[in-house]
Design a protein around this motif. Structure first.
Motif, PDB file in Angstrom:
ATOM      1  N   TYR A  38       0.860  -1.188   0.000  1.00 39.95           N
ATOM      2  CA  TYR A  38       0.000   0.000   0.000  1.00 39.95           C
ATOM      3  C   TYR A  38       0.891   1.231   0.000  1.00 39.95           C
ATOM      4  O   TYR A  38       1.799   1.364   0.830  1.00 39.95           O
ATOM      5  CB  TYR A  38      -0.911   0.017   1.228  1.00 39.95           C
ATOM      6  CG  TYR A  38      -1.914   1.138   1.246  1.00 39.95           C
ATOM      7  CD1 TYR A  38      -3.116   1.031   0.539  1.00 39.95           C
ATOM      8  CD2 TYR A  38      -1.667   2.314   1.963  1.00 39.95           C
ATOM      9  CE1 TYR A  38      -4.046   2.051   0.556  1.00 39.95           C
ATOM     10  CE2 TYR A  38      -2.595   3.334   1.983  1.00 39.95           C
ATOM     11  CZ  TYR A  38      -3.792   3.205   1.274  1.00 39.95           C
ATOM     12  OH  TYR A  38      -4.711   4.226   1.291  1.00 39.95           O
ATOM     13  N   SER A  40       1.474   4.837   0.930  1.00 42.62           N
ATOM     14  CA  SER A  40       0.911   5.800   1.887  1.00 42.62           C
ATOM     15  C   SER A  40       0.760   7.172   1.264  1.00 42.62           C
ATOM     16  O   SER A  40      -0.143   7.934   1.635  1.00 42.62           O
ATOM     17  CB  SER A  40       1.809   5.885   3.126  1.00 42.62           C
ATOM     18  OG  SER A  40       1.922   4.619   3.738  1.00 42.62           O
ATOM     19  N   GLU A  43      -2.083   6.684  -1.413  1.00 40.99           N
ATOM     20  CA  GLU A  43      -3.246   6.028  -0.818  1.00 40.99           C
ATOM     21  C   GLU A  43      -3.901   5.075  -1.805  1.00 40.99           C
ATOM     22  O   GLU A  43      -5.103   5.157  -2.103  1.00 40.99           O
ATOM     23  CB  GLU A  43      -4.270   7.068  -0.321  1.00 40.99           C
ATOM     24  CG  GLU A  43      -3.742   7.951   0.799  1.00 40.99           C
ATOM     25  CD  GLU A  43      -4.810   8.893   1.329  1.00 40.99           C
ATOM     26  OE1 GLU A  43      -5.850   9.057   0.647  1.00 40.99           O
ATOM     27  OE2 GLU A  43      -4.620   9.460   2.420  1.00 40.99           O
ATOM     28  N   HIS A  69      -7.877   0.355   8.552  1.00 44.52           N
ATOM     29  CA  HIS A  69      -9.115   0.939   8.022  1.00 44.52           C
ATOM     30  C   HIS A  69     -10.343   0.253   8.632  1.00 44.52           C
ATOM     31  O   HIS A  69     -11.331   0.914   8.965  1.00 44.52           O
ATOM     32  CB  HIS A  69      -9.136   0.792   6.500  1.00 44.52           C
ATOM     33  CG  HIS A  69      -8.340   1.864   5.803  1.00 44.52           C
ATOM     34  ND1 HIS A  69      -8.804   2.547   4.711  1.00 44.52           N
ATOM     35  CD2 HIS A  69      -7.108   2.368   6.062  1.00 44.52           C
ATOM     36  CE1 HIS A  69      -7.907   3.425   4.307  1.00 44.52           C
ATOM     37  NE2 HIS A  69      -6.853   3.316   5.112  1.00 44.52           N
TER      38      HIS A  69
END
Length: 584
Positions: A38, A40, A43, A69
């Protein structure tokens, strides 16, 4: 027909490429690729083909981000769900206020209809009285003038007839035979010539109507007004030294500023405001709220003993900002007390020894006779049956019951003469049949229970079983506190805010009222309760004038109603006419 055969490996491979659904972590950019990282900074999830495009960006495992999340969503959902009970309570409360507003509108509409119907009846009565008075007055005058006309006509006819006879006699030959007839005619004419006929009018023709309608029209134009404010408790605030501390036995003052939902200061008065000082033992210290009619109010109270107290200020039965307030009550220190008296603390007062008196009581510690003679005690602090949170009025019925107005519990509780709880009734609200702040209670000889409701500004009538029957004083009363019943069955209501005592019939008809704000003999300053003695005298406690005042109802109730007054006028006129007829 030739059958095509496929190897298991080729079939499986074809299925993977054409039919396999994307995985739950499939890369949105590259089909068939699994995202396990992922970014950052951007996103977004990354597969092995995406890594080169995000080489310099910080990356974390996708599983960690998904877990974060999920946890954050769970937390936000929990926070949102926690608001639901609050919203439900607020919704219920606002709906209740809306329903009370609708009920109040219906009640006021009924009062307007009833008031104007009563005015129409009074106008019709007055019209009938004036027409009857006109007929009576006209009849008296007409009778006198008609009698005078009849008398003159008779006199005129007699004279004309005698003159005609005389002319006939003179036209004939004089002889002995006519001598007697002429003599009689001569005497008759002499009598008629000297007859005292009423030649001057014995009555006049005046029949005027004086009808002062200008003032009445102006009064009708200004008759009634719809009173309300936009003040809300959540924005209104209090200020003043009386919020934090006060001195035993000295008046303390608190100023309340009402504001609307946007925080703007309200400019008009008449808001429904209540203030209570709770003592450590749960009882309540009374005070007076003064409406300055400009959106501000002043609460003045006196605490009789020192200690830690609580001051509750409510607007429309809701606490204003900061309420309830913690209040400390102290005694005046010796230095401050001496300063108030104009003496230094070290200065001693010179005085002589007081002579003994036959009326004096020796200074010695004695037991409290009230405590010694206590038969039993009723109730404790609370909201259950047989418990109280703000006792106000008390009454005893001839059927052996004790009735207590429990103001903060919005009910009336009933006990036997032995102190055994029997029942209670009352539903909180501002509609007819509901109680908002019951302060006074009395029992009518008919058995009906009469309750003064301070905040609802009326007096409710209930049956002995607690069933609502009617209300009285709505639109007239500003803050009824005490209620009593006299020997005539009239309902005596002490209006604390108006500083007036009202006397009603049980039907709600106002008989009379007396008193105004002030410190004179016939004035009140925060009157609270009333009682009636065996002489049918009304005894009223005058709180801020520190006195008890006694008034005699018979001296107050001279004319019970306009209608009775007018009927008496007509009857008097008819009697005059009848008496004159008899004399004539």
């Amino acid at each position: 027909m030739e059958t095509h055969q496929h190897s298991p490996d080729s079939s499986s491979e074809e299925c993977t490429v054409l039919e396999a659904p994307p995985g739950k972590n499939a890369c949105p950019q590259h089909a068939g690729k699994v995202a396990d990282l992922y970014c950052s900074a951007c996103e977004c999830p990354l597969c092995e083909d995406c890594v080169s495009d995000h080489e310099e960006h910080p990356k974390v495992p996708l599983s960690q981000v998904l877990e974060q999340h999920h946890s954050s969503l769970q937390e936000r959902m929990g926070a949102a769900q926690n608001r639901l009970p609050q919203i439900a309570d607020a919704l219920s409360f606002v709906k209740e206020i809306l329903q009370q507003l609708t009920n109040q509108r219906t009640s006021i509409e009924e009062d307007i209809q009833s008031s104007f119907e009563d005015l129409h009846k009074q106008l019709d009565v007055r019209k009938s009285v004036l027409l009857m008075e006109l007929e009576v007055t006209y009849g008296l005058k007409q009778k006198v003038l008609q009698a005078q006309v009849d008398s003159l006509i008779r006199g005129e006819g007699d004279i004309m007839a005698s003159c005609t006879q005389s002319e006939e006699a003179l036209a004939g030959e004089a002889c002995v035979a006519t001598l007697q007839a002429e003599r009689e005619l001569r005497e008759r004419l002499g009598e008629l010539a000297g007859l005292g006929l009423p030649c001057q009018p014995e009555e006049n023709d005046q029949l005027d109507l004086v009808l002062e309608t200008d003032g009445l029209r102006k009064s009708i134009h200004n008759l009634g007004t719809i009173v309300t404010t936009s003040a809300v408790a959540s924005q209104s605030e209090a200020m003043g030294a009386g919020l934090e501390q006060c001195i035993v036995g000295h008046p303390a003052s608190v100023t309340i500023v009402t504001r609307d939902k946007s925080g703007g200061a309200c400019k008009s008065g008449n808001a429904i405001l209540s203030a209570e000082v709770f003592t450590p033992d749960g009882s309540i210290v009374d005070g007076e709220i003064v409406d300055h009619k400009n959106g501000t109010y002043e609460f003045v109270y006196i605490v009789p003993k020192e200690g830690n107290f609580s001051l509750a200020l409510r607007l429309y039965d809701q606490h204003i900002k900061g309420s309830p307030f913690k209040l400390t009550v102290n005694r005046v220190s010796e230095a401050e007390g001496a300063k108030r008296r104009g003496k230094s603390p070290g200065q001693k007062k010179k005085g002589s020894k007081r002579a003994s008196s036959a009326l004096g009581t020796p200074r010695r510690k004695t037991q409290n006779p009230i405590e010694d003679d206590l038969i039993f005690r009723i109730g404790t602090k609370g909201r259950n049956k047989g418990e109280f949170t703000n006792l106000q009025g008390v009454a005893a019925s001839s059927s052996g019951r004790i009735l207590i107005a429990d103001s903060n519990n919005q009910c009336v509780q009933i006990f036997s003469n032995e102190g055994e709880f029997k029942t209670r009734f009352g539903v909180r609200g501002r509609s007819p049949g509901q109680l908002q702040r019951p302060t006074g209670v009395a029992v009518h000889p008919s058995g009906d229970i009469i309750i003064a409701d301070y905040d609802n500004k009326w007096v409710s009538i209930f049956s002995c079983e607690g069933k609502f029957k009617a209300k009285l004083g709505s639109g007239r009363l500003m803050g009824p506190k005490g209620v009593s019943v006299d020997q005539n069955g009239h309902v005596i209501v002490v209006d604390n805010k108006a500083c007036t005592v009202f006397i009603f019939q049980l039907t709600g008809k106002l008989i009379t009222k007396f008193g105004s704000r002030g410190n004179g003999d016939k004035q009140f300053a925060g009157p609270h309760f009333a009682a009636v003695n065996k002489n049918n005298e009304i005894i009223v406690t005058d709180f801020h004038n520190h006195s008890v005042k006694v008034s005699k109802e018979e001296e107050l109730v001279i004319i019970t109603s306009l209608y009775h007054n007018e009927v008496n006028l007509v009857l008097t006129s008819l009697l005059i006419l009848i008496n004159k007829d008899k004399k004539q």
